[in-house]
Design a protein around this motif. Structure first.
Motif, PDB file in Angstrom:
ATOM      1  N   PHE A  60     -28.206  45.319 -14.804  1.00 30.92           N
ATOM      2  CA  PHE A  60     -29.597  44.843 -14.889  1.00 30.92           C
ATOM      3  C   PHE A  60     -29.995  44.561 -16.337  1.00 30.92           C
ATOM      4  N   HIS A  61     -29.627  45.456 -17.235  1.00 32.46           N
ATOM      5  CA  HIS A  61     -29.977  45.262 -18.646  1.00 32.46           C
ATOM      6  C   HIS A  61     -29.280  44.031 -19.210  1.00 32.46           C
ATOM      7  N   GLU A  67     -30.737  34.315 -21.577  1.00 31.40           N
ATOM      8  CA  GLU A  67     -31.746  33.264 -21.713  1.00 31.40           C
ATOM      9  C   GLU A  67     -31.435  32.117 -20.762  1.00 31.40           C
ATOM     10  N   PRO A  68     -32.247  31.870 -19.747  1.00 34.92           N
ATOM     11  CA  PRO A  68     -33.422  32.679 -19.391  1.00 34.92           C
ATOM     12  C   PRO A  68     -33.005  33.932 -18.638  1.00 34.92           C
ATOM     13  N   ALA A  69     -33.875  34.942 -18.676  1.00 34.64           N
ATOM     14  CA  ALA A  69     -33.589  36.194 -17.973  1.00 34.64           C
ATOM     15  C   ALA A  69     -33.508  35.934 -16.476  1.00 34.64           C
ATOM     16  N   SER A  70     -32.580  36.600 -15.814  1.00 31.79           N
ATOM     17  CA  SER A  70     -32.403  36.416 -14.375  1.00 31.79           C
ATOM     18  C   SER A  70     -31.958  37.724 -13.747  1.00 31.79           C
ATOM     19  N   PRO A  71     -32.320  37.955 -12.491  1.00 29.64           N
ATOM     20  CA  PRO A  71     -31.878  39.192 -11.830  1.00 29.64           C
ATOM     21  C   PRO A  71     -30.393  39.118 -11.510  1.00 29.64           C
TER      22      PRO A  71
END
Length: 553
Positions: A60-61, A67-71
């Motif tokens: 998760f971290h 970039e971009p943040a994604s699950p």
């Protein structure tokens, strides 16, 4: 409201299971009588799940920093959970739990041929069934009335349960509880002691956490409403202690556990050899990485068998007699001890010779908080100085120190950020002086030691010193990239010159596993040639995390 079986649910499951095992750990330890009454099943299960939870959090971290943040994807999360449990598995029950999670992962990720369109309920039914099959395959001589029986009952309970994934998980949990209550009648040693199987109780806690996660719970607070709740029946399974006569003293003397890199054919031969050497044999894993657990009288032969099969590491050998004696009799505590986290076998030996209790690490595998607490307990002292020797371990070490304080140990955490700072602190340690004075002296020695490490870049990236390419040698001073070079010794010389420009009396060089002595000889000559008043000491650290560690005092 039911929650979908996705990455968030897996993370919640791990967190809830860790919380549940943390609360039940001492009680599970207390009823542990099979296969050996050494009182550590709850602790081992906790450490196993802690490793799984940490691996999931890392996924998760990692996605949060992109970039971009994604699950993270669900399969990646499930694989991380299973892998984390495998590499962190402890004890007989922890190793079996790791294999149960691996079996579930084969189905949940689709590796076992499950269609992505299969609904959560059916995936969970198949996952629990595959988990049981995997666990029985990993245990050389399965015994009923144990965690295996409880796992099989859970799979049976889920097999025909109607409803969604949450309902299936609840059915598995209820069936596991019923099976657990019956274990004293299936295994004589449990019946004599008047307890249920400790590993089975731990699995019930884990299944309860899964039920709560799929019911939408995300915290470690006691369950509410339809979620799993503590009942009088649950409490009736537990006991504060077990003092019955539990055996004839004929059990093997040692528990041997190690991770092993080997192919399937070599592991098949290893199973045969270890089965002949001892008992309680569990070999789990796959894809080249295995966790091996066995009880034997000849610990050296068990390790030698692993060497012949492949590359064993993270080897843990526990003498049951010593473990039982430690837990059952009160002995005088030492006044003071030092607990040090170190990255290599050479440094581990060096610190142990200096009197420290050592926690050895491997690349990318930081010790869990409970492992540090166990090391503090193992030191068996009224006062303990804790040296984490890694900036990223600061919070984990602080939590471990706080836990140890609740157990009556006076703990001082010195925030060492590198092994060379830990060596400097240990060098001035004086058990005979007052605790506060000793801590101040050790802290001052660590703070007066600048540290550096040489590492090899894995990919192109921006650094404080410019752009590096994959394969470049990076010189990090006090945690920041200060030098980029093409060759280890030359880059180290530049690093040394920059560090010594601010002055220094002693240089410490800690060589990594594959660094030849010639590099140390060259660096010693370099220091003598340009800095006449500076002494140099060299240690063969054996660490794999960095080719070279440097300290300047």
């Amino acid at each position: 409201m039911s929650h979908k079986l996705d990455a968030d649910a897996v993370r919640a499951w791990c967190a809830l299971a860790l919380d549940a095992l943390g609360r039940a750990r001492e009680e599970i330890d207390a009823i542990n009588v099979y296969p050996v009454a050494d009182g550590d099943t709850g602790t081992n299960l906790y450490l196993t799940v802690e490793s799984a939870a940490r691996a999931v959090d890392d996924v998760f971290h990692g996605h949060a920093t992109t970039e971009p943040a994604s699950p993270p994807a669900f399969p990646d999360t499930v694989r991380a959970m299973a892998h984390g449990a495998l590499i962190g598995a402890r004890g007989n029950s922890g190793t079996i739990l790791a294999q149960l999670l691996r079996g579930m992962a084969e189905v949940l990720t689709g590796d076992a041929g499950t269609s992505p369109r299969t609904d959560d309920a059916e995936r969970l039914r198949r996952a629990l069934r595959r988990a049981v099959e995997s666990a029985y395959e990993g245990v050389a001589r399965p015994v009923e009335g144990t965690v295996l029986t409880v796992a099989a009952a859970a799979a049976d309970g889920a097999a025909h349960a109607p409803g969604d994934g949450a309902a299936v998980a609840r059915a598995a949990y209820d069936a596991a509880r019923t099976a657990l209550a019956a274990t004293p009648g299936q295994l004589e040693v449990l019946g004599r002691a008047g307890v249920v199987d400790a590993g089975g109780l731990g699995l019930v806690e884990v299944l309860g956490a899964l039920t709560r996660a799929l019911a939408g719970e995300t915290t470690g607070q006691p369950a509410q409403g339809d979620a799993v709740a503590e009942t009088s029946a649950t409490r009736a399974w537990r006991t504060e202690s077990c003092s019955a006569d539990l055996g004839d003293g004929a059990e093997p003397s040692y528990e041997v556990i190690y991770l092993l890199e080997a192919d399937d054919a070599a592991v098949a031969r290893l199973r045969t050899r270890l089965d002949a050497l001892g008992e309680s044999l569990v070999v789990v894993g796959g894809d080249g990485l295995w966790n091996v657990h066995v009880h034997v009288d000849d610990a050296g032969a068990a390790v030698e068998a692993g060497v012949e099969a492949g590359r064993p590491y993270r080897i843990r050998i526990t003498h049951f007699g010593a473990a039982q004696e430690e837990r059952t009799r009160t002995r005088e505590r030492a006044q003071r001890a030092v607990v040090a986290v170190v990255p290599g076998e050479g440094l581990a030996g060096l610190c142990a010779e200096a009197g420290a209790t050592v926690v050895a690490t491997r690349p990318g595998q930081q010790p869990a908080g409970e492992e540090l607490v166990e090391a503090i307990r193992r030191a068996h002292a009224r006062e303990v100085v804790l040296l984490p020797n890694d900036a990223e371990l600061r919070q984990t070490a602080a939590a471990a120190a706080e836990q140890a304080r609740t157990e009556g140990v006076r703990v001082a955490l010195i925030p060492t950020r590198s092994a060379v700072q830990g060596i400097a602190a240990l060098a001035v340690h004086e058990p005979g002086r007052r605790f506060d004075e000793d801590v101040v002296a050790m802290t001052a020695a660590a703070g007066a030691t600048r540290y550096a490490e040489l590492a090899v870049a894995e990919r192109q990236s921006w650094t404080m010193a410019g752009v590096c390419q994959a394969g470049d040698v990076l010189g990090l001073i006090d945690g920041d990239v200060a030098v980029i070079g093409a060759e280890l010794a030359a880059t180290a010389e530049t690093v040394l010159d920059r560090m010594l420009a601010a002055g220094g009396e002693m240089v410490t060089l800690v060589l990594g596993a594959d660094v030849p002595d010639a590099v140390a000889d060259r660096l010693e000559r370099h220091v003598r040639g340009g800095h006449l008043a500076v002494d140099t000491v060299v240690y063969r650290g054996g660490q794999q995390s960095a080719p070279l560690l440097i300290g300047v005092e």
